[in-house]
Design a protein around this motif. Structure first.
Motif, mmCIF file in Angstrom:
data_model
loop_
_atom_site.group_PDB
_atom_site.id
_atom_site.type_symbol
_atom_site.label_atom_id
_atom_site.label_comp_id
_atom_site.label_asym_id
_atom_site.label_seq_id
_atom_site.Cartn_x
_atom_site.Cartn_y
_atom_site.Cartn_z
ATOM 1 N N ALA A 16 0.826 -1.207 0.000
ATOM 2 C CA ALA A 16 0.000 0.000 0.000
ATOM 3 C C ALA A 16 0.862 1.260 0.000
ATOM 4 O O ALA A 16 0.609 2.197 -0.771
ATOM 5 C CB ALA A 16 -0.931 0.003 1.213
ATOM 6 N N THR A 17 1.882 1.288 0.836
ATOM 7 C CA THR A 17 2.748 2.466 0.939
ATOM 8 C C THR A 17 3.500 2.718 -0.360
ATOM 9 O O THR A 17 3.535 3.843 -0.871
ATOM 10 C CB THR A 17 3.739 2.285 2.106
ATOM 11 N N PHE A 18 4.093 1.681 -0.906
ATOM 12 C CA PHE A 18 4.849 1.777 -2.148
ATOM 13 C C PHE A 18 3.928 2.175 -3.307
ATOM 14 O O PHE A 18 4.249 3.073 -4.098
ATOM 15 C CB PHE A 18 5.530 0.429 -2.426
ATOM 16 N N SER A 19 2.772 1.551 -3.393
ATOM 17 C CA SER A 19 1.820 1.853 -4.462
ATOM 18 C C SER A 19 1.304 3.281 -4.361
ATOM 19 O O SER A 19 1.130 3.966 -5.372
ATOM 20 C CB SER A 19 0.640 0.886 -4.426
ATOM 21 N N PHE A 20 1.066 3.742 -3.146
ATOM 22 C CA PHE A 20 0.587 5.110 -2.955
ATOM 23 C C PHE A 20 1.626 6.126 -3.409
ATOM 24 O O PHE A 20 1.301 7.082 -4.134
ATOM 25 C CB PHE A 20 0.207 5.350 -1.490
ATOM 26 N N GLY A 127 0.097 4.949 -13.045
ATOM 27 C CA GLY A 127 -0.153 5.707 -11.819
ATOM 28 C C GLY A 127 -1.551 5.491 -11.281
ATOM 29 O O GLY A 127 -1.758 5.366 -10.075
ATOM 30 N N LEU A 128 -2.533 5.429 -12.174
ATOM 31 C CA LEU A 128 -3.914 5.205 -11.751
ATOM 32 C C LEU A 128 -4.079 3.815 -11.145
ATOM 33 O O LEU A 128 -4.725 3.649 -10.112
ATOM 34 C CB LEU A 128 -4.871 5.389 -12.923
ATOM 35 N N TRP A 129 -3.483 2.815 -11.777
ATOM 36 C CA TRP A 129 -3.601 1.441 -11.273
ATOM 37 C C TRP A 129 -2.879 1.280 -9.946
ATOM 38 O O TRP A 129 -3.359 0.592 -9.041
ATOM 39 C CB TRP A 129 -3.096 0.444 -12.312
ATOM 40 N N LEU A 130 -1.716 1.924 -9.795
ATOM 41 C CA LEU A 130 -0.994 1.866 -8.519
ATOM 42 C C LEU A 130 -1.763 2.600 -7.429
ATOM 43 O O LEU A 130 -1.812 2.157 -6.280
ATOM 44 C CB LEU A 130 0.411 2.441 -8.671
#
Length: 154
Positions: A16-20, A127-130
């Protein structure tokens, strides 16, 4: 069962942190206008452009609901997972969680508006998918953190 949930939270939170972090900095979508003009804004660039373009209220609303509240939710979920979540952290996490899908909805509305306006075509980028991944994994981690700490969920 609690050990399995703890392991799941321990796996979900770094994702979650990395994806955000990537989701707010990488391009969210590609807008093509007139077949040769192209924009690939990130969420942070969209906020900056709104601010500089004379739309400070909209920029602040998007910053609050798409960047700050999700970041607070991630931090509170980390605190809940690490400390065993005192009641005040879980109460605050529950309050922030109610707004958790609003951020993705705001981005989806921008994409929908661009596609339906006829003035530009829009395509979702990583970016949207992450960003969506961050929203979903944070929601799942928060759910399991509350369950681990004996808070009624639902």
């Amino acid at each position: 069962m609690t050990d399995g949930m703890r392991l799941l939270v321990a796996l979900l939170l770094p994702v979650a942190t990395f994806s955000f972090a990537l989701g707010i900095t990488l391009p969210l979508m590609r807008f093509e206008r007139l077949y040769f003009l192209e924009d690939r804004p990130s969420l942070l660039e969209i906020i900056r452009n709104l601010w500089q373009g004379g739309e400070p209220v909209l920029a602040v609303v998007i910053l609050l609901f798409s960047v700050l509240l999700p970041a607070v939710k991630i931090v509170l979920t980390h605190v809940a997972a690490i400390t065993g979540a005192p009641a005040r952290h879980l109460a605050l996490l529950s309050s922030v969680s109610k707004w958790s899908m609003l951020d993705v909805m705001l981005v989806a509305l921008v994409l929908f508006a661009a596609k339906t306006s006829g003035l530009a075509s829009a395509v979702a980028l990583p970016g949207l998918w992450l960003y969506a991944t961050a929203t979903l994994t944070t929601a799942a981690a928060a759910y399991f953190a509350r369950r681990i700490n004996g808070v009624r969920v639902g």
